[in-house]
Scaffold this motif. Structure first.
Motif, mmCIF file in Angstrom:
data_model
loop_
_atom_site.group_PDB
_atom_site.id
_atom_site.type_symbol
_atom_site.label_atom_id
_atom_site.label_comp_id
_atom_site.label_asym_id
_atom_site.label_seq_id
_atom_site.Cartn_x
_atom_site.Cartn_y
_atom_site.Cartn_z
ATOM 1 N N GLU A 82 9.629 15.532 8.373
ATOM 2 C CA GLU A 82 9.691 16.696 7.481
ATOM 3 C C GLU A 82 8.377 16.933 6.747
ATOM 4 O O GLU A 82 8.090 18.058 6.330
ATOM 5 C CB GLU A 82 10.824 16.533 6.468
ATOM 6 C CG GLU A 82 12.215 16.650 7.073
ATOM 7 C CD GLU A 82 13.312 16.561 6.024
ATOM 8 O OE1 GLU A 82 14.416 17.034 6.298
ATOM 9 O OE2 GLU A 82 13.055 16.002 4.934
ATOM 10 N N GLU A 83 7.579 15.893 6.584
ATOM 11 C CA GLU A 83 6.310 16.024 5.870
ATOM 12 C C GLU A 83 5.166 16.412 6.812
ATOM 13 O O GLU A 83 4.024 16.547 6.362
ATOM 14 C CB GLU A 83 6.001 14.735 5.113
ATOM 15 C CG GLU A 83 7.074 14.419 4.078
ATOM 16 C CD GLU A 83 6.730 13.232 3.178
ATOM 17 O OE1 GLU A 83 5.665 12.605 3.390
ATOM 18 O OE2 GLU A 83 7.529 12.947 2.268
ATOM 19 N N ASN A 84 5.476 16.540 8.112
ATOM 20 C CA ASN A 84 4.527 17.014 9.118
ATOM 21 C C ASN A 84 3.202 16.252 9.096
ATOM 22 O O ASN A 84 2.116 16.844 9.011
ATOM 23 C CB ASN A 84 4.263 18.510 8.942
ATOM 24 C CG ASN A 84 3.671 19.138 10.190
ATOM 25 O OD1 ASN A 84 3.975 18.712 11.306
ATOM 26 N ND2 ASN A 84 2.827 20.136 10.013
ATOM 27 N N PRO A 85 3.246 14.936 9.231
ATOM 28 C CA PRO A 85 2.001 14.167 9.278
ATOM 29 C C PRO A 85 1.255 14.423 10.586
ATOM 30 O O PRO A 85 1.819 14.963 11.544
ATOM 31 C CB PRO A 85 2.482 12.721 9.199
ATOM 32 C CG PRO A 85 3.851 12.763 9.816
ATOM 33 C CD PRO A 85 4.436 14.079 9.405
ATOM 34 N N ASP A 86 0.008 14.023 10.643
ATOM 35 C CA ASP A 86 -0.771 14.199 11.863
ATOM 36 C C ASP A 86 -0.317 13.238 12.960
ATOM 37 O O ASP A 86 -0.494 13.526 14.149
ATOM 38 C CB ASP A 86 -2.255 13.992 11.562
ATOM 39 C CG ASP A 86 -2.786 15.086 10.657
ATOM 40 O OD1 ASP A 86 -3.008 16.208 11.153
ATOM 41 O OD2 ASP A 86 -2.954 14.834 9.447
ATOM 42 N N ALA A 87 0.236 12.114 12.573
ATOM 43 C CA ALA A 87 0.789 11.173 13.548
ATOM 44 C C ALA A 87 1.777 10.255 12.852
ATOM 45 O O ALA A 87 1.639 9.959 11.652
ATOM 46 C CB ALA A 87 -0.306 10.357 14.216
ATOM 47 N N ILE A 88 2.777 9.819 13.606
ATOM 48 C CA ILE A 88 3.755 8.847 13.121
ATOM 49 C C ILE A 88 3.705 7.630 14.042
ATOM 50 O O ILE A 88 3.672 7.771 15.265
ATOM 51 C CB ILE A 88 5.196 9.406 13.134
ATOM 52 C CG1 ILE A 88 5.329 10.620 12.224
ATOM 53 C CG2 ILE A 88 6.198 8.329 12.723
ATOM 54 C CD1 ILE A 88 6.717 11.269 12.275
ATOM 55 N N VAL A 89 3.700 6.452 13.457
ATOM 56 C CA VAL A 89 3.827 5.212 14.226
ATOM 57 C C VAL A 89 4.966 4.412 13.611
ATOM 58 O O VAL A 89 4.950 4.125 12.409
ATOM 59 C CB VAL A 89 2.537 4.369 14.194
ATOM 60 C CG1 VAL A 89 2.719 3.085 15.010
ATOM 61 C CG2 VAL A 89 1.357 5.159 14.735
ATOM 62 N N ASP A 90 5.966 4.083 14.426
ATOM 63 C CA ASP A 90 7.017 3.201 13.915
ATOM 64 C C ASP A 90 6.819 1.804 14.478
ATOM 65 O O ASP A 90 6.259 1.622 15.570
ATOM 66 C CB ASP A 90 8.415 3.746 14.240
ATOM 67 C CG ASP A 90 8.831 3.554 15.683
ATOM 68 O OD1 ASP A 90 9.090 2.401 16.074
ATOM 69 O OD2 ASP A 90 8.928 4.553 16.422
ATOM 70 N N VAL A 91 7.240 0.813 13.704
ATOM 71 C CA VAL A 91 7.056 -0.591 14.059
ATOM 72 C C VAL A 91 8.389 -1.299 13.880
ATOM 73 O O VAL A 91 9.012 -1.191 12.818
ATOM 74 C CB VAL A 91 5.993 -1.272 13.171
ATOM 75 C CG1 VAL A 91 5.665 -2.652 13.693
ATOM 76 C CG2 VAL A 91 4.731 -0.430 13.082
ATOM 77 N N ALA A 92 8.827 -2.035 14.915
ATOM 78 C CA ALA A 92 10.156 -2.627 14.837
ATOM 79 C C ALA A 92 10.299 -3.830 15.756
ATOM 80 O O ALA A 92 9.776 -3.846 16.873
ATOM 81 C CB ALA A 92 11.208 -1.582 15.212
ATOM 82 N N THR A 93 11.023 -4.827 15.269
ATOM 83 C CA THR A 93 11.516 -5.896 16.135
ATOM 84 C C THR A 93 12.763 -5.331 16.811
ATOM 85 O O THR A 93 13.890 -5.646 16.428
ATOM 86 C CB THR A 93 11.871 -7.142 15.303
ATOM 87 O OG1 THR A 93 12.684 -6.732 14.179
ATOM 88 C CG2 THR A 93 10.632 -7.840 14.766
ATOM 89 N N LEU A 94 12.573 -4.486 17.814
ATOM 90 C CA LEU A 94 13.679 -3.629 18.238
ATOM 91 C C LEU A 94 14.538 -4.191 19.356
ATOM 92 O O LEU A 94 15.762 -4.147 19.265
ATOM 93 C CB LEU A 94 13.150 -2.250 18.636
ATOM 94 C CG LEU A 94 14.176 -1.133 18.540
ATOM 95 C CD1 LEU A 94 14.714 -0.974 17.121
ATOM 96 C CD2 LEU A 94 13.607 0.193 19.018
ATOM 97 N N THR A 95 13.930 -4.727 20.424
ATOM 98 C CA THR A 95 14.771 -5.080 21.569
ATOM 99 C C THR A 95 14.402 -6.428 22.184
ATOM 100 O O THR A 95 13.227 -6.747 22.359
ATOM 101 C CB THR A 95 14.663 -4.022 22.682
ATOM 102 O OG1 THR A 95 13.332 -4.006 23.204
ATOM 103 C CG2 THR A 95 15.023 -2.639 22.169
ATOM 104 N N GLY A 96 15.429 -7.191 22.550
ATOM 105 C CA GLY A 96 15.206 -8.392 23.346
ATOM 106 C C GLY A 96 14.647 -8.056 24.707
ATOM 107 O O GLY A 96 13.947 -8.868 25.327
ATOM 108 N N ALA A 97 14.931 -6.845 25.183
ATOM 109 C CA ALA A 97 14.418 -6.417 26.480
ATOM 110 C C ALA A 97 12.893 -6.407 26.505
ATOM 111 O O ALA A 97 12.273 -6.692 27.535
ATOM 112 C CB ALA A 97 14.965 -5.029 26.826
ATOM 113 N N MET A 98 12.269 -6.067 25.370
ATOM 114 C CA MET A 98 10.810 -6.052 25.322
ATOM 115 C C MET A 98 10.257 -7.468 25.400
ATOM 116 O O MET A 98 9.191 -7.703 25.970
ATOM 117 C CB MET A 98 10.328 -5.340 24.055
ATOM 118 C CG MET A 98 8.868 -4.926 24.083
ATOM 119 S SD MET A 98 8.392 -3.872 25.482
ATOM 120 C CE MET A 98 9.523 -2.497 25.272
ATOM 121 N N VAL A 99 10.979 -8.428 24.842
ATOM 122 C CA VAL A 99 10.562 -9.830 24.940
ATOM 123 C C VAL A 99 10.643 -10.291 26.393
ATOM 124 O O VAL A 99 9.750 -10.983 26.904
ATOM 125 C CB VAL A 99 11.420 -10.731 24.035
ATOM 126 C CG1 VAL A 99 10.891 -12.166 24.059
ATOM 127 C CG2 VAL A 99 11.448 -10.213 22.607
#
Length: 509
Positions: free
Chosen positions: A369-386
């Motif tokens: 909603e704040e319309n930034p120039d870029a968004i990066v999210d960071v997460a310990t998200l999935t065992g699949a990535m491991v």
């Protein structure tokens, strides 16, 4: 954190408890690295031979202690491996220096002062050595370093207290700036490590939010905290859906650094599950014990925003910490429930252990909603990535190939292991739901990529976005190596900070 000084003393005259020198693998045995000339001279030019006799090869991760000869003021010499010797006219890589310095700092646990006489041909090399030493000297000490008992056992386990960087030209502005930057970044990484290592009964969404408020006051940041009432009123169905099974209610924290001359704005979004039991889809035995680390993404975002502020970067950086505790109870979200996310999209929850994408979905929609120039999210998200990339490498996904490539190159630049990953469009259909816009689960194969595709649904139209899945490197369960301790590592912080620096310099990527 350990103190760092740029010393004008030589390795021979510095009064310290130990002198650290580098040794590399040469074609005919160990080779003494630049910076150690005074120490080698004290050994009559035979330091390499002495080290070889003691079994040293110069391999990365190797450390060898030996008593100092009479020509040195320090009583101990510590030789650390730098890996293969570079070709003629080449220099040691910055990551090799960083890891060697970290190895040395860990080997000197319980030591008060050490001089680091590693190769520092330029300011970047000095920064790498300083950063590695400061990160390697880290030790999680419950209650803070100042609360440790003043006894022999505590003294022996205390991290290296003072690091003197030799050969780093303290009167040179570039060297001074590089050292100051290293101190700031390492300090924020170590604070993030502390957050990750804290027991979950000491760190819940409320206490995490309070830590952000404290930092805001200290560094002049604007901090807004949405509690459970505000989240419910605001329609944050993902965060509320994940947090409603816990007695510790969720929070969404916005922490913002602004610069008066900034031309670009970055938004960093972090997954902050302060403990993840899996909810009703309970994790099996053996998978719960380290789940205090499931807030490492939010810790990375928090640290990066504060570091940007401390460095005074000419860029606006807003951090979003999506904080919740995922617990099973009579009020917990059930598999089959449908949540209305922030912004109006509905999600069928097929597995309550796929909760990180739910809190991130809300935060990504709000950040958009704040319309930034870029968004990066960071997460310990999935065992699949491991499973895909192992325990030391994080995956990078994005809605823009050039931005994904830029982040990969930035990660390499700062010494973080990462790998670009795709977002195959055909996986989206697997999340189709008969009762909602889509589900939080799809097919099993490519699960890490599918999670990225889920998150993409919540990014505002036209906004450049990337997703860093740090499930592997965020928490290190094996023996320490280089500057990486056991426990929380501070993964992705250096990448985020360098992205902010590039953006401030006019190169968003």
């Amino acid at each position: 954190m350990s103190a760092l000084t740029l010393s004008t003393s030589s390795a021979a005259t510095l009064r310290a408890d130990a002198i650290v020198v580098g040794v590399a693998k040469g074609p005919k045995g160990p080779v003494v690295a630049p910076g150690a000339e005074a120490v080698d001279k004290a050994f009559d030019g035979k330091l390499a031979g002495v080290l070889e006799t003691l079994g040293a090869t110069g391999a990365e991760g190797e450390s060898t202690k030996l008593p100092a000869p009479s020509g040195l003021k320090a009583p101990v010499v510590l030789a650390v491996g730098l890996g293969d010797a570079p070709a003629k006219d080449d220099s040691f890589g910055y990551e090799a220096l960083r890891r060697a310095a970290g190895t040395a700092a860990r080997a000197l646990t319980g030591t008060k002062k050490a001089g680091f006489a590693l190769p520092v041909e330029d300011a970047e090399a000095a920064s790498a050595v300083a950063e590695g030493a400061l990160l390697g000297a880290y030790s999680y000490r419950p209650g803070g370093n100042g609360s440790a008992k003043k006894d022999d056992k505590a003294a022996k386990s205390a991290p290296l207290a003072e690091i003197a960087l030799l050969g780093a030209k303290p009167r040179d502005k570039a060297f001074k700036a590089a050292a100051d930057r290293a101190v700031t970044v390492a300090d924020e990484i170590n604070k993030a490590r502390d957050l990750v290592n804290m027991p979950p009964n000491d760190l819940d969404p409320k206490t995490f939010a309070a830590a952000a408020q404290t930092a805001g006051k200290e560094f002049g940041l604007k901090v807004e905290v949405l509690d459970e009432k505000a989240l419910l009123k605001g329609g944050f169905g993902g965060i509320m859906g994940v947090g409603r099974g816990s007695d510790a209610p969720p929070r969404l924290v916005r922490i913002a650094y602004t610069h008066a001359k900034a031309e670009k704005t970055l938004a960093f979004v972090g997954k902050g599950i302060t403990y993840d039991s899996g909810g009703i889809s309970l994790k099996p035995a053996g998978h719960n014990e380290t789940m205090k680390c499931d807030m490492a993404g939010a810790a990375a975002v928090f640290a990066a925003v504060v570091a940007a502020a401390r460095l005074g970067l000419k860029v606006n950086v807003t951090g979003w910490l999506a904080l919740a505790e995922n617990m099973p109870s009579g009020s917990a979200t059930r598999p089959g429930d449908v949540l209305k996310m922030y912004g109006g999209k509905t999600v069928e929850v097929l597995n309550t252990d796929a909760e990180g994408r739910l809190v991130l979905g809300d935060a990504l929609a709000r950040a958009s909603e704040e319309n930034p120039d870029a968004i990066v999210d960071v997460a310990t998200l999935t065992g699949a990535m491991v499973l895909a990339l192992g325990n030391r490498t994080f995956g990078i996904m994005a809605n823009d190939d050039a931005f994904r490539t830029s982040l990969y190159e930035i990660a390499e630049e700062v010494g973080e292991q990462a790998w670009p990953m795709p977002l195959p469009a055909e996986l989206r259909k697997a999340m189709d739901s008969p009762v909602a816009d889509f589900a939080n689960m799809g097919e099993r194969m490519g699960g890490g990529l599918l999670a990225g595709i889920f998150l993409k649904e919540f990014v505002g139209e036209g906004i450049t976005w990337a997703h860093l899945d740090i499930a592997g490197p965020a928490y290190h369960e094996s023996a320490p190596f280089g500057y990486t301790p056991k426990g929380g590592t501070g993964s992705a912080i250096r990448t985020l900070v360098r992205l902010a620096e590039h953006t401030a310099a006019g190169d968003l990527g």
